[in-house]
Write an enzyme that holds these catalytic residues in place. Structure first.
Site, PDB file in Angstrom:
ATOM      1  N   LYS A  58       0.843  -1.205   0.000  1.00  0.00           N
ATOM      2  CA  LYS A  58       0.000   0.000   0.000  1.00  0.00           C
ATOM      3  C   LYS A  58       0.876   1.252   0.000  1.00  0.00           C
ATOM      4  O   LYS A  58       2.086   1.173   0.236  1.00  0.00           O
ATOM      5  CB  LYS A  58      -0.910  -0.016   1.213  1.00  0.00           C
ATOM      6  CG  LYS A  58      -0.156   0.036   2.537  1.00  0.00           C
ATOM      7  CD  LYS A  58      -1.093  -0.243   3.712  1.00  0.00           C
ATOM      8  CE  LYS A  58      -0.329  -0.209   5.016  1.00  0.00           C
ATOM      9  NZ  LYS A  58      -1.176  -0.650   6.143  1.00  0.00           N
TER      10      LYS A  58
ATOM     11  N   ARG B 217     -11.229   0.060  14.393  1.00  0.00           N
ATOM     12  CA  ARG B 217     -11.027   0.812  13.163  1.00  0.00           C
ATOM     13  C   ARG B 217     -11.932   0.177  12.113  1.00  0.00           C
ATOM     14  O   ARG B 217     -13.020   0.660  11.892  1.00  0.00           O
ATOM     15  CB  ARG B 217      -9.535   0.755  12.792  1.00  0.00           C
ATOM     16  CG  ARG B 217      -9.045   1.948  12.050  1.00  0.00           C
ATOM     17  CD  ARG B 217      -7.536   1.962  11.880  1.00  0.00           C
ATOM     18  NE  ARG B 217      -7.013   0.757  11.247  1.00  0.00           N
ATOM     19  CZ  ARG B 217      -5.747   0.607  10.849  1.00  0.00           C
ATOM     20  NH1 ARG B 217      -4.877   1.586  11.043  1.00  0.00           N
ATOM     21  NH2 ARG B 217      -5.344  -0.501  10.277  1.00  0.00           N
TER      22      ARG B 217
ATOM     23  N   TYR C 236      18.145  29.131  10.492  1.00  0.00           N
ATOM     24  CA  TYR C 236      16.978  29.891  10.963  1.00  0.00           C
ATOM     25  C   TYR C 236      16.822  29.771  12.470  1.00  0.00           C
ATOM     26  O   TYR C 236      16.981  28.687  13.042  1.00  0.00           O
ATOM     27  CB  TYR C 236      15.704  29.351  10.309  1.00  0.00           C
ATOM     28  CG  TYR C 236      15.544  29.752   8.864  1.00  0.00           C
ATOM     29  CD1 TYR C 236      15.452  31.088   8.494  1.00  0.00           C
ATOM     30  CD2 TYR C 236      15.470  28.783   7.870  1.00  0.00           C
ATOM     31  CE1 TYR C 236      15.296  31.452   7.155  1.00  0.00           C
ATOM     32  CE2 TYR C 236      15.304  29.129   6.538  1.00  0.00           C
ATOM     33  CZ  TYR C 236      15.222  30.476   6.190  1.00  0.00           C
ATOM     34  OH  TYR C 236      15.069  30.825   4.870  1.00  0.00           O
TER      35      TYR C 236
ATOM     36  N   MET D 125      14.008  24.540   4.039  1.00  0.00           N
ATOM     37  CA  MET D 125      13.237  23.928   2.956  1.00  0.00           C
ATOM     38  C   MET D 125      14.117  23.108   2.009  1.00  0.00           C
ATOM     39  O   MET D 125      13.753  22.002   1.608  1.00  0.00           O
ATOM     40  CB  MET D 125      12.498  25.015   2.159  1.00  0.00           C
ATOM     41  CG  MET D 125      11.604  24.448   1.074  1.00  0.00           C
ATOM     42  SD  MET D 125      10.841  25.703   0.061  1.00  0.00           S
ATOM     43  CE  MET D 125       9.474  26.196   1.095  1.00  0.00           C
TER      44      MET D 125
HETATM   45  C1  PLP Z   1      -0.496  -1.787   6.642  1.00  0.00           C
HETATM   46  C2  PLP Z   1      -1.132  -3.040   7.049  1.00  0.00           C
HETATM   47  C3  PLP Z   1      -0.355  -4.171   7.348  1.00  0.00           C
HETATM   48  C4  PLP Z   1       1.141  -4.147   7.359  1.00  0.00           C
HETATM   49  O1  PLP Z   1       1.561  -3.623   8.599  1.00  0.00           O
HETATM   50  P1  PLP Z   1       3.101  -3.484   8.947  1.00  0.00           P
HETATM   51  O2  PLP Z   1       3.115  -2.938  10.315  1.00  0.00           O
HETATM   52  O3  PLP Z   1       3.666  -2.505   7.967  1.00  0.00           O
HETATM   53  O4  PLP Z   1       3.694  -4.823   8.808  1.00  0.00           O
HETATM   54  C5  PLP Z   1      -1.013  -5.336   7.648  1.00  0.00           C
HETATM   55  N1  PLP Z   1      -2.362  -5.397   7.678  1.00  0.00           N
HETATM   56  C6  PLP Z   1      -3.132  -4.332   7.422  1.00  0.00           C
HETATM   57  C7  PLP Z   1      -4.603  -4.461   7.484  1.00  0.00           C
HETATM   58  C8  PLP Z   1      -2.550  -3.107   7.109  1.00  0.00           C
HETATM   59  O5  PLP Z   1      -3.327  -2.053   6.846  1.00  0.00           O
END
Ligand code: PLP
Length: 362
Positions: free
Chosen positions: A35, A130, A252, A300
């Site tokens: 993802k 969730r 800065y 930046m």
């Molecule tokens: C992102 C995600 C994972 C992977 O989690 P990690 O901590 O990166 O291993 C697994 N299951 C779900 C549902 C996720 O959203």
């Protein structure tokens, strides 16, 4: 010449890290979670290193299309399922497996016309609050899905909130087991932390952050402890140096004052490249593979590093912000993230589009 900053993706390290996940769960199948554009690495680049996975898990339908476009014919799982009814058409067309976490998604499936029944992953909310059905509602949801001609196999999935921390997973595991004991179907429970720290192995594990060379439980354990390798290097060069006298300040807000004579290097990397502005003086960096520290505020387009003990360093010296440095030096992304009060996840996802990212050659 473009600004000297660039990001490299190490496909050999991705393959190594996936192998580590497999070695810990030898009898399970492994989802490679890709993802968020493969945690910022780029799906196409990450795919080269992760082809040995049993499937790819992600959220975005456009990302699923990109994986199919790469020629992947194996499983793809949508971890949040579909967002609206017409997404199911793409699931049918591209043979995407999808999570089902709410009543609406079941209703959309019931109204969906398809020749090919779908493989779904029914999600339990075992305590994270969730996504998913509560343990009490889970069986009812399972039965409704099971009755649908649009549904083929039903797998069972849940997600842990504290696999990386003190609270652990026992309470969620107990809730999941109690509500699913006599239900058929493959199980899919572990994220990286649950796999590494708790050894939770079911039919499928979901390996995310560990694939990308970040320890899910840093600083308790680092990537060396888990035998993981950095998969992304952010590197740039020194474009100027300054010689400071005692009481001179840097950057800065004059947040850093030299205690005595010092030499600093100005690095072509700033928060507009995705380097966290919150990194304070003292955040580690490598110059020509030697460990040093940042000085003053990140601006930046630039930040400054301490060259006092690196007399050979100067304009053109290579600076590793995280990842692999010259001569085999390693700066884990987790160390930089910690200095900024965040996680490796956030840094790797936030490398800015203006930074050229490419697969490393070596
Ligand atoms: C992102 C995600 C994972 C992977 O989690 P990690 O901590 O990166 O291993 C697994 N299951 C779900 C549902 C996720 O959203």
């Amino acid at each position: 010449m473009p600004r000297p900053i660039e990001a490299l993706v190490h496909t050999d390290a991705l393959a190594h890290n996936l192998e580590r996940a497999r070695a810990r769960a030898p009898d399970c199948r492994s989802w490679a979670v890709i993802k968020a554009n493969a945690y910022g690495h780029g799906i196409e680049r990450a795919y080269e290193g992760l082809r040995a996975a049993d499937g790819f898990a992600l959220l975005d339908l456009a990302e699923a299309e990109r994986v199919r476009a790469l020629g992947w014919r194996g499983p793809i799982l949508l971890l949040e399922g579909v967002f609206e009814p017409r997404d199911l058409e793409l699931c049918s067309r591209l043979d995407l497996w999808h999570a089902v976490h709410c009543d609406e998604q079941i209703a959309w499936l019931a109204a969906h016309k398809t020749h090919r029944p779908h493989r779904v992953f029914l999600k339990m909310n075992s305590g994270m609050n969730r996504l998913g059905f509560t343990p009490t509602a889970f069986r009812g949801a399972w039965a409704r899905l099971d009755a649908l001609p649009q549904v083929d196999e039903i797998s069972l999935i849940t997600h842990f909130s504290d696999a990386d921390g003190e609270r652990g997973i026992a309470h969620q595991l107990a809730a999941f087991d109690a509500a699913t004991r006599d239900l058929p179907g493959e199980r899919c429970l572990s994220n990286s932390a649950a796999l590494l720290r708790h050894g939770v192995k079911n039919d499928w594990v979901r390996a995310g952050i560990l694939l990308y060379g970040s320890a899910p439980d840093f600083p308790e354990h680092d990537i060396a402890h888990w035998d993981l390798q950095p998969t992304m290097t952010l590197r740039s060069r020194i474009i100027a140096t300054q010689t400071l006298a005692a009481s001179d300040t840097v950057g800065y807000g004059s947040s850093f004052t030299a205690p005595g004579p010092m030499r600093v290097g100005v690095v072509a990397c700033g928060y507009a490249d995705g380097y966290p502005r919150l990194c304070p003086t003292g955040t580690p960096a490598l110059v020509d593979g030697q460990r040093t520290r940042t000085i003053g505020r990140v601006s930046m387009d630039m930040l400054e590093v301490d060259l006092t003990d690196l007399p050979a360093a100067g304009i053109g010296s290579e600076v590793t912000l995280w990842g692999r440095g010259p001569g085999g030096a390693v700066l884990a992304i987790d160390e930089v993230a910690r200095a900024a009060g965040t996680l490796g996840y956030e840094l790797m996802c936030a490398v800015a589009p203006r930074v050229t990212m490419r697969v490393a050659e070596d």
